[in-house]
Design a protein around this motif. Structure first.
Motif, mmCIF file in Angstrom:
data_model
loop_
_atom_site.group_PDB
_atom_site.id
_atom_site.type_symbol
_atom_site.label_atom_id
_atom_site.label_comp_id
_atom_site.label_asym_id
_atom_site.label_seq_id
_atom_site.Cartn_x
_atom_site.Cartn_y
_atom_site.Cartn_z
ATOM 1 N N ASN A 54 30.190 63.987 20.266
ATOM 2 C CA ASN A 54 30.772 64.245 21.586
ATOM 3 C C ASN A 54 29.721 64.367 22.680
ATOM 4 O O ASN A 54 29.977 64.937 23.738
ATOM 5 N N ARG A 55 28.540 63.830 22.438
ATOM 6 C CA ARG A 55 27.481 63.931 23.435
ATOM 7 C C ARG A 55 27.776 63.018 24.628
ATOM 8 O O ARG A 55 28.267 61.899 24.451
ATOM 9 N N PRO A 56 27.434 63.461 25.832
ATOM 10 C CA PRO A 56 27.580 62.578 27.003
ATOM 11 C C PRO A 56 26.573 61.432 26.930
ATOM 12 O O PRO A 56 25.431 61.612 26.488
ATOM 13 N N VAL A 57 26.995 60.260 27.348
ATOM 14 C CA VAL A 57 26.142 59.075 27.295
ATOM 15 C C VAL A 57 25.267 59.025 28.537
ATOM 16 O O VAL A 57 25.780 59.094 29.666
ATOM 17 N N PRO A 58 23.956 58.933 28.392
ATOM 18 C CA PRO A 58 23.070 58.835 29.556
ATOM 19 C C PRO A 58 23.430 57.645 30.442
ATOM 20 O O PRO A 58 23.829 56.580 29.950
ATOM 21 N N TRP A 59 23.252 57.849 31.739
ATOM 22 C CA TRP A 59 23.619 56.813 32.707
ATOM 23 C C TRP A 59 22.881 55.503 32.442
ATOM 24 O O TRP A 59 23.455 54.419 32.533
ATOM 25 N N GLY A 60 21.594 55.607 32.093
ATOM 26 C CA GLY A 60 20.814 54.397 31.852
ATOM 27 C C GLY A 60 21.378 53.551 30.718
ATOM 28 O O GLY A 60 21.381 52.316 30.788
ATOM 29 N N LEU A 61 21.879 54.196 29.669
ATOM 30 C CA LEU A 61 22.457 53.455 28.550
ATOM 31 C C LEU A 61 23.771 52.796 28.951
ATOM 32 O O LEU A 61 24.113 51.716 28.455
ATOM 33 N N LYS A 62 24.518 53.428 29.846
ATOM 34 C CA LYS A 62 25.754 52.822 30.332
ATOM 35 C C LYS A 62 25.464 51.523 31.080
ATOM 36 O O LYS A 62 26.184 50.532 30.936
ATOM 37 N N VAL A 63 24.407 51.545 31.885
ATOM 38 C CA VAL A 63 24.022 50.340 32.613
ATOM 39 C C VAL A 63 23.618 49.238 31.639
ATOM 40 O O VAL A 63 24.018 48.075 31.769
ATOM 41 N N CYS A 64 22.822 49.617 30.639
ATOM 42 C CA CYS A 64 22.403 48.630 29.632
ATOM 43 C C CYS A 64 23.606 48.054 28.889
ATOM 44 O O CYS A 64 23.647 46.858 28.585
ATOM 45 N N ALA A 65 24.589 48.907 28.586
ATOM 46 C CA ALA A 65 25.790 48.445 27.892
ATOM 47 C C ALA A 65 26.578 47.467 28.755
ATOM 48 O O ALA A 65 27.142 46.483 28.253
ATOM 49 N N PHE A 66 26.614 47.716 30.064
ATOM 50 C CA PHE A 66 27.305 46.795 30.978
ATOM 51 C C PHE A 66 26.631 45.419 30.967
ATOM 52 O O PHE A 66 27.297 44.389 30.861
ATOM 53 N N VAL A 67 25.302 45.425 31.045
ATOM 54 C CA VAL A 67 24.565 44.155 31.009
ATOM 55 C C VAL A 67 24.789 43.447 29.681
ATOM 56 O O VAL A 67 24.990 42.225 29.626
ATOM 57 N N PHE A 68 24.768 44.212 28.597
ATOM 58 C CA PHE A 68 25.005 43.633 27.271
ATOM 59 C C PHE A 68 26.391 42.986 27.207
ATOM 60 O O PHE A 68 26.548 41.898 26.643
ATOM 61 N N GLY A 69 27.400 43.649 27.792
ATOM 62 C CA GLY A 69 28.751 43.097 27.800
ATOM 63 C C GLY A 69 28.828 41.784 28.559
ATOM 64 O O GLY A 69 29.531 40.848 28.146
ATOM 65 N N VAL A 70 28.107 41.690 29.676
ATOM 66 C CA VAL A 70 28.075 40.442 30.444
ATOM 67 C C VAL A 70 27.443 39.326 29.620
ATOM 68 O O VAL A 70 27.940 38.189 29.587
ATOM 69 N N LEU A 71 26.357 39.648 28.923
ATOM 70 C CA LEU A 71 25.696 38.648 28.092
ATOM 71 C C LEU A 71 26.601 38.172 26.962
ATOM 72 O O LEU A 71 26.606 36.985 26.615
ATOM 73 N N ILE A 72 27.369 39.100 26.390
ATOM 74 C CA ILE A 72 28.309 38.731 25.325
ATOM 75 C C ILE A 72 29.332 37.729 25.848
ATOM 76 O O ILE A 72 29.609 36.701 25.215
ATOM 77 N N GLN A 73 29.897 38.024 27.007
ATOM 78 C CA GLN A 73 30.904 37.141 27.585
ATOM 79 C C GLN A 73 30.322 35.763 27.892
ATOM 80 O O GLN A 73 30.970 34.726 27.648
ATOM 81 N N TYR A 74 29.120 35.739 28.420
ATOM 82 C CA TYR A 74 28.475 34.464 28.734
ATOM 83 C C TYR A 74 28.238 33.654 27.461
ATOM 84 O O TYR A 74 28.468 32.443 27.419
ATOM 85 N N ARG A 75 27.796 34.337 26.407
ATOM 86 C CA ARG A 75 27.518 33.652 25.144
ATOM 87 C C ARG A 75 28.796 33.080 24.542
ATOM 88 O O ARG A 75 28.804 31.947 24.043
ATOM 89 N N ARG A 76 29.869 33.858 24.572
ATOM 90 C CA ARG A 76 31.149 33.354 24.060
ATOM 91 C C ARG A 76 31.620 32.153 24.874
ATOM 92 O O ARG A 76 32.157 31.175 24.331
ATOM 93 N N TRP A 77 31.449 32.244 26.184
ATOM 94 C CA TRP A 77 31.849 31.145 27.066
ATOM 95 C C TRP A 77 31.062 29.877 26.740
ATOM 96 O O TRP A 77 31.612 28.779 26.693
ATOM 97 N N PHE A 78 29.752 30.026 26.476
ATOM 98 C CA PHE A 78 28.912 28.878 26.158
ATOM 99 C C PHE A 78 29.408 28.181 24.899
ATOM 100 O O PHE A 78 29.537 26.946 24.869
ATOM 101 N N TYR A 79 29.698 28.966 23.837
ATOM 102 C CA TYR A 79 30.124 28.348 22.579
ATOM 103 C C TYR A 79 31.564 27.852 22.646
ATOM 104 O O TYR A 79 31.976 27.037 21.817
ATOM 105 N N THR A 80 32.336 28.323 23.628
ATOM 106 C CA THR A 80 33.663 27.753 23.854
ATOM 107 C C THR A 80 33.544 26.365 24.460
ATOM 108 O O THR A 80 34.272 25.433 24.085
#
Length: 335
Positions: free
Chosen positions: A18-44
């Motif tokens: 139940n620990r709060p997630v540091p703000w910096g990790l949230k930003v990194c997770a957002f960038v990671f999510g964008v990269l995932i979507q781009y990668r899926r789009w490429f292979y589509t």
């Protein structure tokens, strides 16, 4: 405890506590999510060319152990029993080899990875490890008369075409805090489940999931494999339990459920053991997973034992696999 071990424990508490997630990790997770979507789009837009035979991918959405490898072993044995010749590919986590390499029961885990050697010991079919799953699969097609390829992990390896996707989830921990890496344990969003052909839950299952159990009932001596005792034989005195796997607490709990008094020793996943890691001065029995054992045979002592697990799943699951597999084979014949 090493820095790697402390970091792994901190992330474990963050992702599944139940620990709060540091703000910096949230930003990194957002960038990671964008990269995932781009990668899926490429292979589509540019899908990978199919191989000559069907591919079954056994993967997961989270970092860490969910039971993929035991299920891949079960599938290889099941297909063999049905007269279908499988071949297995894996990344070779923890190994140094970069190019596709054939794995045998005597392969060096430091070269090909611990899970690869475990697969070779248990599957009864060709196993090839390679960081690029597509290359490993093509190597199998070119050198062995396989009729189907099983990929242990590789769900996110979209360069590898697949006819069947199986996602394995932890029935207890599920998806942790539900966040993408590094803020959470997810490699892809939970919505990815909708695209899978089959969802297997290691432990408690929810509607639409196949419940799977992993049962370890015996211990095998590392020095003398013919010496096999039931776990109940270790009751009555403490035992050291060594685990360098994705979810070590599951192993400790399974031993405790068999009535054993456990002294736990946690190591990072794919840890490279030495004799000091598993040798204790008190002479008590030392129990470990089979995945850990493949790295310890060279310096094992008489009191070292490993606990192999067997996969238990509804027989209808196998029937469904055959239905999906034959559908893929028929589709290739008419293509």
């Amino acid at each position: 405890m090493s820095f790697q071990g402390r970091l792994a424990r901190w992330l474990e508490d963050l992702w599944y506590g139940n620990r709060p997630v540091p703000w910096g990790l949230k930003v990194c997770a957002f960038v990671f999510g964008v990269l995932i979507q781009y990668r899926r789009w490429f292979y589509t837009l540019f899908p990978s060319q199919d191989l000559a035979i069907p591919v079954i991918v056994v993967g997961n959405l989270t970092v860490g152990g969910t039971g993929k490898t035991p299920l891949a072993i079960w599938l290889a044995r099941f297909l063999n029993a049905q007269g279908i010749k499988p071949g297995v590919i894996c990344r070779g986590h923890g190994g140094d080899e970069k190019n596709p390499i054939v794995v045998t029961t005597t392969s060096d885990p430091s070269l090909v990875g611990d899970e690869a050697v475990l697969l070779a010991r248990r599957c009864g079919c060709p196993v090839v490890a390679g960081r690029k799953r597509r290359q490993a699969a093509q190597w199998l097609v070119n050198h062995y008369p396989c009729q189907v390829i099983l990929s242990d992990d590789g769900l996110q390896h979209y360069a590898l075409p697949r006819e069947i996707e199986i996602i394995v989830i932890d029935g207890v921990r599920r998806f942790g805090n539900g966040r993408l890496l590094p803020a959470g344990p997810l490699r892809e969003p939970p919505g990815r489940l909708k695209e899978a052909d089959l969802i297997v839950s290691n432990g408690r299952g929810q509607p639409g999931e196949w419940a799977m159990g992993l049962k370890g009932r015996k211990a095998v001596n590392l020095c003398h494999p013919s010496r096999v005792f039931s776990l109940e034989a270790f009751q009555g005195r403490p035992v050291h339990a060594v685990a360098g796997i994705g979810h070590p607490q599951r192993f400790f709990q399974d031993l405790q459920s068999s009535g054993l008094e456990v002294i736990p020793h946690v190591f990072p996943d794919h840890h490279r053991y030495n004799d000091k890691d598993i040798c204790f001065s008190d002479g008590l029995p030392v129990l470990m997973t089979e995945k850990d054992a493949v790295k310890c045979f060279a310096f094992a002592r008489e009191n070292h034992w490993y606990v192999p697990v067997e996969t238990e799943i509804d027989e209808k699951f196998g029937i469904r696999i055959l239905q999906l597999l034959r559908k893929g084979l028929d589709g290739q014949k008419t293509a």
